[in-house]
Design a protein around this motif. Sequence first.
Motif, short mmCIF file in Angstrom:
data_model
loop_
_atom_site.label_atom_id
_atom_site.label_comp_id
_atom_site.label_asym_id
_atom_site.label_seq_id
_atom_site.Cartn_x
_atom_site.Cartn_y
_atom_site.Cartn_z
N ARG A 280 0.83 -1.20 0.00
CA ARG A 280 0.00 0.00 0.00
C ARG A 280 0.87 1.26 0.00
O ARG A 280 0.58 2.23 -0.71
CB ARG A 280 -0.93 0.01 1.22
CG ARG A 280 -2.03 -1.02 1.18
CD ARG A 280 -2.89 -0.98 2.44
NE ARG A 280 -3.78 0.19 2.46
CZ ARG A 280 -3.63 1.24 3.24
NH1 ARG A 280 -2.58 1.32 4.06
NH2 ARG A 280 -4.50 2.23 3.21
N LYS A 281 1.95 1.23 0.79
CA LYS A 281 2.83 2.41 0.88
C LYS A 281 3.51 2.69 -0.46
O LYS A 281 3.81 3.84 -0.78
CB LYS A 281 3.88 2.20 1.96
CG LYS A 281 3.31 2.23 3.38
CD LYS A 281 4.42 1.98 4.41
CE LYS A 281 3.85 1.94 5.83
NZ LYS A 281 4.91 1.65 6.83
N THR B 279 2.24 2.67 -3.25
CA THR B 279 1.37 3.45 -4.15
C THR B 279 1.71 4.93 -4.10
O THR B 279 1.32 5.69 -5.00
CB THR B 279 -0.11 3.26 -3.78
OG1 THR B 279 -0.37 3.84 -2.49
CG2 THR B 279 -0.50 1.79 -3.76
N LEU B 280 2.42 5.37 -3.07
CA LEU B 280 2.79 6.78 -2.91
C LEU B 280 4.02 7.15 -3.74
O LEU B 280 4.36 8.33 -3.87
CB LEU B 280 3.05 7.10 -1.44
CG LEU B 280 1.85 6.96 -0.50
CD1 LEU B 280 2.31 6.94 0.95
CD2 LEU B 280 0.86 8.10 -0.74
N LYS B 281 4.70 6.14 -4.30
CA LYS B 281 5.95 6.39 -5.03
C LYS B 281 5.71 6.39 -6.54
O LYS B 281 4.71 5.90 -7.04
CB LYS B 281 6.99 5.32 -4.68
CG LYS B 281 7.37 5.31 -3.20
CD LYS B 281 8.44 4.26 -2.93
CE LYS B 281 8.87 4.26 -1.47
NZ LYS B 281 9.95 3.27 -1.21
N GLN C 43 -6.98 14.43 -0.77
CA GLN C 43 -5.53 14.36 -0.64
C GLN C 43 -5.09 14.22 0.81
O GLN C 43 -4.22 13.41 1.14
CB GLN C 43 -4.90 15.60 -1.27
CG GLN C 43 -5.04 15.63 -2.80
CD GLN C 43 -4.52 16.91 -3.40
OE1 GLN C 43 -4.92 18.01 -3.00
NE2 GLN C 43 -3.61 16.79 -4.36
N SER D 70 -6.07 10.74 2.21
CA SER D 70 -5.22 9.70 1.62
C SER D 70 -3.87 9.66 2.32
O SER D 70 -3.35 8.57 2.63
CB SER D 70 -5.02 9.98 0.12
OG SER D 70 -6.25 9.90 -0.57
N ARG D 71 -3.29 10.85 2.58
CA ARG D 71 -2.02 10.88 3.29
C ARG D 71 -2.17 10.32 4.70
O ARG D 71 -1.31 9.61 5.22
CB ARG D 71 -1.49 12.32 3.34
CG ARG D 71 -0.94 12.84 2.03
CD ARG D 71 -0.15 14.13 2.24
NE ARG D 71 -1.01 15.21 2.74
CZ ARG D 71 -1.65 16.06 1.95
NH1 ARG D 71 -1.54 15.96 0.63
NH2 ARG D 71 -2.39 17.03 2.49
N GLY E 240 -2.23 6.60 4.50
CA GLY E 240 -1.05 6.05 3.85
C GLY E 240 -1.29 5.42 2.50
O GLY E 240 -0.74 4.35 2.19
N ILE E 241 -2.07 6.10 1.68
CA ILE E 241 -2.37 5.57 0.35
C ILE E 241 -2.32 6.71 -0.66
O ILE E 241 -2.52 7.88 -0.30
CB ILE E 241 -3.77 4.90 0.35
CG1 ILE E 241 -3.93 3.93 -0.83
CG2 ILE E 241 -4.89 5.95 0.30
CD1 ILE E 241 -3.30 2.61 -0.61
N SER E 242 -2.06 6.38 -1.91
CA SER E 242 -2.06 7.41 -2.94
C SER E 242 -3.47 7.97 -3.13
O SER E 242 -4.45 7.23 -3.12
CB SER E 242 -1.59 6.81 -4.27
OG SER E 242 -1.85 7.68 -5.35
#
Length: 360
Positions: A196-197, A199-201, A319, A322-323, A326-328
């Motif tokens: 899941r993390k 997805t933020l990259k 936004q 989501s932060r 911990g998800i995009s």
Amino acid sequence: MVCKKDNNDFMPTIAIPPGETIRENMLFLGMTQIELATRLGITQKHLSNILNGNAPITYETALKLESVIGPSAQFWMNLESGYQLDKVRLEKQNELNADLEILKDIPYKQMSEFGWVEKTNDRIERVYNSREFYGVASLNSIKLSHAARFRKQKSVKDISDLGVLAWVRKAEMEGISEPVSKFDRSKLKKLIPTFRKLTLKDPEEFFPELKLLCAECGVSLVLVEALPKTYICGATIWRKGKAILALSVRGKRADIFWFTFFHELAHLLNHSGQEFHICYEDDPEEEEADKLARNYLIPDDLYEKFVSEYDFEDKNNIQSYSREIGISPSILVGRLLHDKKIDYRFYSDLRPSFEIARHE
């Protein structure tokens, strides 16, 4: 009578059994079939089968023919050998003709552009290359070899079955060649928060890490270019005891890429080993895996909290929440769109498209 093949060999139009020559000799010698059978020491039925090409001339029969009607036993064995070769050649030619028809339904041009098969305009070469690619002796065997595990997407009328199976074949070949650890379902499940993390990259950062984590759990993660009229999002495949998680490569929105990954992950985690699954676009038969994937990405309680306690149409809320979880943001937007709570027209900036560069 013969016709010439493309490879400069000569192809007979018919296969003539040695029995025709035996008949000619019987006529020349004024000998009946009953008399010849008696002289050869074989039954009339067996002689009839030889005359009609339904039974071969054996070494023993050739020696008998040499003694009774001549000429040499070698002569008769050569006739028999030539007859059998001609039969096989004609069978192969008929098989090739059938394969040339099947070739019309294989997306060969696109496959060659991807480097899966050699580029050629020669149709016969394309047949041979396609046989090698699919791993079959004749193209007619492609669907039969996958019949037990291939499910056509019924809602799409123009789907290319042979295109789907080409995609699956390529995924298998890519996956088998990848070195991975022994499959560990428990370890894979524990990595869901880590996935899941990621997805933020950005793709160039997350994909190498995603691939490595999967390999450590015994899963070969492969990307396969999408062929026309296949409508495949992804698949889980088992080969040689190895789990292969294959995703199609096309210009995708980030949320669609991640949802497909988690969808296939759900199959690996929740179905008995060695099961084969293909996920198509808008596939109603994949509801269970879809539900699990949604919950992996955003647990239902967290999603319901956002929908009930926040103005979910506000981009800033999307936004920030989501932060917080911990998800995009693209994942949350994708789910809201799926549930028809927001309009596609106003949130494309939160759903970036990306291409994952492949390094051979």
